[in-house]
Write an enzyme that holds these catalytic residues in place. Structure first.
Site, PDB file in Angstrom:
ATOM      1  N   ASN A 129       0.862  -1.184   0.000  1.00  0.00           N
ATOM      2  CA  ASN A 129       0.000   0.000   0.000  1.00  0.00           C
ATOM      3  C   ASN A 129       0.899   1.234   0.000  1.00  0.00           C
ATOM      4  O   ASN A 129       1.485   1.593   1.022  1.00  0.00           O
ATOM      5  CB  ASN A 129      -0.875  -0.070   1.266  1.00  0.00           C
ATOM      6  CG  ASN A 129      -1.807   1.110   1.410  1.00  0.00           C
ATOM      7  OD1 ASN A 129      -1.749   2.062   0.636  1.00  0.00           O
ATOM      8  ND2 ASN A 129      -2.662   1.048   2.415  1.00  0.00           N
ATOM      9  N   ARG A 139      -2.265  -1.666  -3.721  1.00  0.00           N
ATOM     10  CA  ARG A 139      -3.312  -0.654  -3.681  1.00  0.00           C
ATOM     11  C   ARG A 139      -2.963   0.433  -4.688  1.00  0.00           C
ATOM     12  O   ARG A 139      -1.859   0.992  -4.663  1.00  0.00           O
ATOM     13  CB  ARG A 139      -3.372  -0.043  -2.276  1.00  0.00           C
ATOM     14  CG  ARG A 139      -4.424   1.010  -2.173  1.00  0.00           C
ATOM     15  CD  ARG A 139      -4.400   1.653  -0.819  1.00  0.00           C
ATOM     16  NE  ARG A 139      -5.515   2.560  -0.671  1.00  0.00           N
ATOM     17  CZ  ARG A 139      -5.781   3.214   0.433  1.00  0.00           C
ATOM     18  NH1 ARG A 139      -5.026   3.041   1.485  1.00  0.00           N
ATOM     19  NH2 ARG A 139      -6.806   4.025   0.491  1.00  0.00           N
ATOM     20  N   HIS A 144     -11.088   5.852  -1.303  1.00  0.00           N
ATOM     21  CA  HIS A 144     -11.256   5.037  -0.078  1.00  0.00           C
ATOM     22  C   HIS A 144     -12.081   3.778  -0.331  1.00  0.00           C
ATOM     23  O   HIS A 144     -12.660   3.200   0.583  1.00  0.00           O
ATOM     24  CB  HIS A 144     -11.928   5.856   1.054  1.00  0.00           C
ATOM     25  CG  HIS A 144     -11.024   6.866   1.678  1.00  0.00           C
ATOM     26  ND1 HIS A 144     -11.451   8.104   2.063  1.00  0.00           N
ATOM     27  CD2 HIS A 144      -9.713   6.812   1.995  1.00  0.00           C
ATOM     28  CE1 HIS A 144     -10.450   8.794   2.581  1.00  0.00           C
ATOM     29  NE2 HIS A 144      -9.380   8.019   2.544  1.00  0.00           N
ATOM     30  N   ARG A 158      -6.405  18.852   3.909  1.00  0.00           N
ATOM     31  CA  ARG A 158      -7.077  19.210   2.647  1.00  0.00           C
ATOM     32  C   ARG A 158      -8.326  20.022   2.947  1.00  0.00           C
ATOM     33  O   ARG A 158      -8.998  19.795   3.950  1.00  0.00           O
ATOM     34  CB  ARG A 158      -7.486  17.956   1.880  1.00  0.00           C
ATOM     35  CG  ARG A 158      -6.325  17.100   1.455  1.00  0.00           C
ATOM     36  CD  ARG A 158      -6.811  15.956   0.577  1.00  0.00           C
ATOM     37  NE  ARG A 158      -5.820  14.904   0.513  1.00  0.00           N
ATOM     38  CZ  ARG A 158      -6.073  13.612   0.673  1.00  0.00           C
ATOM     39  NH1 ARG A 158      -7.304  13.192   0.890  1.00  0.00           N
ATOM     40  NH2 ARG A 158      -5.111  12.735   0.611  1.00  0.00           N
TER      41      ARG A 158
END
Ligand code: ADP
Length: 395
Positions: free
Chosen positions: A12, A91, A179, A237
């Site tokens: 990942n 991922r 996600h 963010r």
């Protein structure tokens, strides 16, 4: 040392880290590692066996993702797992328009990821580098690409399309959503405990945060968009802002694209508002000391989650289950309580004791909506897909 398999390696790649795990075919995790602070002055390598014992724990500078990937394969050699790995699951943040489902890794797919790197410039180039290097370290071991966008592939058009001229949609400027591996893991977990997927909202509240709405098992809406910058207020963010603000910063303030990227992706959200930290635990501590900006940042965060619970409930036409997951969602009763305060009109009633104890079900018996806390596990989801795809099994 030699360890008998067969085993699956999951990789990942984040914006500054590589997390990796070794699983057996029954999804038992045998080894977990994280290489953090890649490209920074102070990096670290931490690797643990499944019993919690430490395999590697060192602070060291890791100059690049390629070097980080070398550390992964070296670690597999040192622990004896290298010969037992039968497949590697990666991922991948974005599959673009072409790769809408998880699939076996091919040279063509890698080439496509290089071509669409501009869609996720902080993730895709690194992920490709890591894949290349892991493939070098584990030659002829098949790979599987698991896309964070795949979960949202069947969203209806009204949820996908931005109201700009339709030509832009046709060239791929649309809401993709992210996600997805976390959402898949949670929906599998809900199915396993018999919770119907009729009208469900999942709130993945971590460093990056997003929410998704599921009706009859299908994702119908999500808060992130073309990039993971949209939707909720996040750690660093900004989440949803009027695009007019971006135009203003470009025109009137002379911002360049790079400076805008730094501001909106890394200098906004909880960090930008508090001016101190993006960590909820530290913000809660600052709040106790009366720090006004910390107080404001927490108010903004909870307000934004509450607002999206309302809008996603409207999209679903009601709500039966709400799930909190990821770092903040799983661990912060204070934040969950604040988010849910005022949502009684939706049929949500919190059991304060159960909430404080981080129990699996935190709503009370009279609540029309079941509110749950479920720990997500994206790596396990990657291992699950990797096994499934290599065995040629359907979903
Ligand atoms: P990522 O999106 O990077 O995987 P995580 O899901 O691990 O991030 O979430 C990280 C965030 O979770 C941290 O920034 C922190 O604010 C929050 N967090 C972790 N533990 C707690 C806790 N016990 N209480 C409140 N917040 C927490």
């Amino acid at each position: 040392m030699e360890t008998t398999g067969p085993h699956i390696l999951t990789v990942n790649t984040g914006s500054s880290s590589i997390k990796f795990s070794v699983y057996d075919m029954d999804e038992r995790s045998l080894l977990k590692g994280e290489i953090a602070g890649i490209g920074r002055q102070e990096g670290s390598v931490r690797v643990f066996f499944s019993d919690g014992s430490i395999c590697v724990d060192e602070n060291t500078r890791i100059e690049s993702f390629r070097k980080g990937a070398v550390v992964v394969t070296r670690c597999l050699e040192e622990t004896g797992y290298v010969g037992s790995i039968e497949a590697v699951g990666y991922r991948i943040v974005h599959g673009g328009m072409k790769y809408r489902e998880h699939c076996q890794l091919t040279e063509e797919l890698l080439e496509y990821l290089r071509d669409i790197a501009h869609l996720a410039p902080e993730h895709l180039p690194q992920a490709v580098e890591v894949i290349e290097e892991v493939e070098r370290g584990l030659p002829s071991i098949p790979g599987v690409a698991c896309f964070d966008t795949a979960f949202h592939r069947d969203m209806p058009e009204e949820s996908r399309i931005y109201a700009i001229p339709l030509e832009f949609y046709r060239e791929g400027i649309m809401r993709y959503g992210f996600h997805g591996l976390s959402y898949e893991y949670i929906t599998d977990a809900l199915c396993a405990c018999g919770v119907p997927l009729d009208r469900v909202i999942i709130a993945h509240l971590g460093h990056g945060s997003s929410m998704t709405a599921i009706r009859d098992g299908r994702c119908v809406e999500t808060t992130m968009g073309f990039t993971p910058l949209a939707g909720l207020v996040m750690s660093t963010r900004c989440g949803d802002i009027d695009p007019g603000v971006v135009l203003y910063l470009l025109r009137e303030k002379g911002f360049s694209a790079d400076r805008l990227n730094l501001l909106l992706n890394h200098g906004s959200g909880l960090l930008g508002i508090s001016g101190r930290t993006d960590d909820i635990r530290k913000l809660l501590a600052l709040e106790k000391r009366g720090d006004e900006r910390a107080i404001l940042s927490l108010r903004l965060f909870c307000h934004s989650v509450r607002k999206f619970i309302g809008s996603l409930s409207a999209v679903l036409g009601g709500l039966s289950t709400l799930v909190f997951t990821a770092g903040i969602g799983e661990n912060s009763p204070e934040i969950r309580e604040r988010i849910l305060d005022g949502l009684e009109f939706l049929g949500i009633r919190l059991d304060t004791e159960r909430n404080r104890a981080n129990q699996k079900v935190i709503s009370d018996k009279q609540s029309r909506v079941m509110v749950m806390v479920i720990k997500t596990d994206e790596e396990r989801m990657i291992a699950r897909h990797t096994k499934r795809i290599l065995n040629g099994e359907g979903r």
